[in-house]
Design an enzyme around this catalytic site. Structure first.
Site, mmCIF file in Angstrom:
data_model
loop_
_atom_site.group_PDB
_atom_site.id
_atom_site.type_symbol
_atom_site.label_atom_id
_atom_site.label_comp_id
_atom_site.label_asym_id
_atom_site.label_seq_id
_atom_site.Cartn_x
_atom_site.Cartn_y
_atom_site.Cartn_z
ATOM 1 N N ASP A 194 2.076 -0.714 2.116
ATOM 2 C CA ASP A 194 1.605 0.612 1.730
ATOM 3 C C ASP A 194 0.530 0.508 0.659
ATOM 4 O O ASP A 194 0.617 -0.315 -0.256
ATOM 5 C CB ASP A 194 2.798 1.429 1.204
ATOM 6 C CG ASP A 194 2.467 2.893 0.990
ATOM 7 O OD1 ASP A 194 1.703 3.445 1.797
ATOM 8 O OD2 ASP A 194 2.980 3.479 0.022
ATOM 9 N N HIS A 195 -0.496 1.334 0.780
ATOM 10 C CA HIS A 195 -1.530 1.512 -0.249
ATOM 11 C C HIS A 195 -2.128 0.202 -0.752
ATOM 12 O O HIS A 195 -2.184 -0.048 -1.960
ATOM 13 C CB HIS A 195 -0.960 2.300 -1.438
ATOM 14 C CG HIS A 195 -0.946 3.776 -1.220
ATOM 15 N ND1 HIS A 195 -2.085 4.534 -1.128
ATOM 16 C CD2 HIS A 195 0.085 4.634 -1.055
ATOM 17 C CE1 HIS A 195 -1.771 5.802 -0.928
ATOM 18 N NE2 HIS A 195 -0.459 5.893 -0.866
ATOM 19 N N ASP A 222 -6.201 1.299 1.904
ATOM 20 C CA ASP A 222 -6.497 2.525 1.168
ATOM 21 C C ASP A 222 -7.882 2.430 0.539
ATOM 22 O O ASP A 222 -8.056 1.898 -0.548
ATOM 23 C CB ASP A 222 -5.434 2.755 0.092
ATOM 24 C CG ASP A 222 -5.652 4.057 -0.669
ATOM 25 O OD1 ASP A 222 -6.603 4.797 -0.336
ATOM 26 O OD2 ASP A 222 -4.864 4.334 -1.591
ATOM 27 N N GLU A 273 -6.554 6.020 4.867
ATOM 28 C CA GLU A 273 -6.494 7.327 4.206
ATOM 29 C C GLU A 273 -7.891 7.878 3.992
ATOM 30 O O GLU A 273 -8.816 7.151 3.626
ATOM 31 C CB GLU A 273 -5.772 7.209 2.860
ATOM 32 C CG GLU A 273 -5.573 8.545 2.148
ATOM 33 C CD GLU A 273 -4.652 8.444 0.939
ATOM 34 O OE1 GLU A 273 -4.770 9.296 0.043
ATOM 35 O OE2 GLU A 273 -3.805 7.533 0.895
ATOM 36 N N HIS A 310 1.415 12.959 -4.870
ATOM 37 C CA HIS A 310 2.355 11.875 -5.160
ATOM 38 C C HIS A 310 3.327 12.314 -6.249
ATOM 39 O O HIS A 310 2.917 12.793 -7.306
ATOM 40 C CB HIS A 310 1.623 10.620 -5.638
ATOM 41 C CG HIS A 310 0.953 9.846 -4.536
ATOM 42 N ND1 HIS A 310 1.634 9.326 -3.466
ATOM 43 C CD2 HIS A 310 -0.345 9.502 -4.351
ATOM 44 C CE1 HIS A 310 0.800 8.683 -2.670
ATOM 45 N NE2 HIS A 310 -0.408 8.784 -3.181
ATOM 46 N N GLY A 311 4.633 12.141 -5.985
ATOM 47 C CA GLY A 311 5.642 12.431 -6.994
ATOM 48 C C GLY A 311 6.058 13.891 -7.004
ATOM 49 O O GLY A 311 5.513 14.738 -6.291
ATOM 50 N N GLY A 349 3.369 11.584 -0.267
ATOM 51 C CA GLY A 349 3.759 12.526 -1.304
ATOM 52 C C GLY A 349 4.648 13.642 -0.803
ATOM 53 O O GLY A 349 4.450 14.814 -1.149
ATOM 54 N N VAL A 376 8.093 8.575 1.600
ATOM 55 C CA VAL A 376 9.021 9.064 0.577
ATOM 56 C C VAL A 376 9.243 7.958 -0.446
ATOM 57 O O VAL A 376 9.624 6.842 -0.095
ATOM 58 C CB VAL A 376 10.368 9.491 1.199
ATOM 59 C CG1 VAL A 376 11.309 10.003 0.114
ATOM 60 C CG2 VAL A 376 10.159 10.553 2.276
#
Length: 285
Positions: free
Chosen positions: A81-82, A103, A133, A180-181, A209, A231
């Site tokens: 991820d990312h 990303d 993204e 995010h968050g 997010g 998540v």
């Protein structure tokens, strides 16, 4: 049992359901995600990625995630991820990851295209699918800061079509008001924009997010092409809340095992709840 290919992702898009992408940082969170997948019988993505490598070490966390997923009876993809680093992507592909995310959302459009095209070529050569993204999310991947969507930039549908065609990606992460968050105020997604992006691109969409997203907003996203939902914050909160509850009885005897077990069980329960929530088919719009 590693989940290879995009069949599960495209099936989710067709059914207006979504595969959860759960971020894992350590042994307990890896075990918890796998346990949730085994209980639910649904495919999941175990996301052991760039930010988590800073905590656990890349080689150690890669090996832990891959070995645990391979030994499981569940359908589990191991996802990077990312990542902004082509060398990191190459290392994860070589190790056996089933999918990667490049990303380049922080870059100008042309540079994002160039970086993404290179990463996609690397992934496809190894039989690995690739996510990218377009647009930028507010907030922090690892810490909830009370950010609002105003700090990001929305994905443009026409640009998304151009980006997808130019790069050959298999899934597109979008910015449509998601953050995010956890946030101080409930997030409101731009569902009309999301539907326009779905109509403009031929690949499944990804929503980062999603922690704390109101139910009607989440279902609205599933109806509009989102087939993978990331998540992180909900699992972190479950972990830390369980640790906090366990500490009063654990501290006198320094019972770390009971504390870690409580945290793992809490993350398993949260991941299972989210997996089942995403498995509920929503009528397409």
């Amino acid at each position: 049992m590693l989940l290879h290919g995009t069949d599960a992702l495209t099936a989710a898009a067709r059914e207006s359901t979504a595969i959860p992408g759960f971020v894992a940082y350590n042994l307990e969170t890896v075990q918890a995600v796998v346990a949730a997948a085994e209980t639910s019988g649904r495919p999941v993505l175990l996301q052991a990625g760039s930010s988590a490598f800073k905590h656990a070490g890349r080689e150690a966390l890669m090996a832990l995630a891959l070995d645990t997923a391979r030994r499981s009876t569940a359908r589990i993809g191991v996802h990077l991820d990312h990542s902004r680093d082509l060398a990191e992507i190459a290392a994860c592909i070589d190790a056996g990851y089933t999918s990667v995310m490049i990303d380049g959302s922080h870059l100008p459009f042309a540079q994002n295209v160039a970086l993404t095209r290179t990463a996609v070529a690397m992934a496809h050569e190894a039989g690995v699918w690739a996510e990218a993204e377009l647009g930028a999310l507010a907030g922090d991947e690892d810490v909830s800061t009370g950010a609002t969507a105003a700090g990001g930039s929305m994905t443009d549908p026409d640009q998304a079509a151009e980006f997808t065609a130019a790069t050959g990606i298999d899934a597109l992460a979008v910015a449509v008001g998601n953050v995010h968050g956890f946030t101080a105020e409930p997030v409101r997604l731009d569902l009309d924009r999301l539907a326009a992006i779905r109509d403009a691109v031929p690949v499944p969409l990804v929503l980062h997010g999603a922690s704390g997203l109101p139910e009607e907003q989440l279902l609205g996203a599933l109806r509009r092409g989102v087939a993978k939902v990331n998540v992180n914050a909900e699992l972190r909160r479950a972990y830390l809340t369980a640790v906090e509850s366990a500490l009063p009885s654990a501290l006198p005897g320094s019972d770390t095992v009971a504390t870690w077990a409580a945290a793992r069980d809490a993350v398993t329960a949260a991941a299972l709840r989210i997996t089942e929530r995403l498995a509920t088919a929503a009528r397409p719009v």
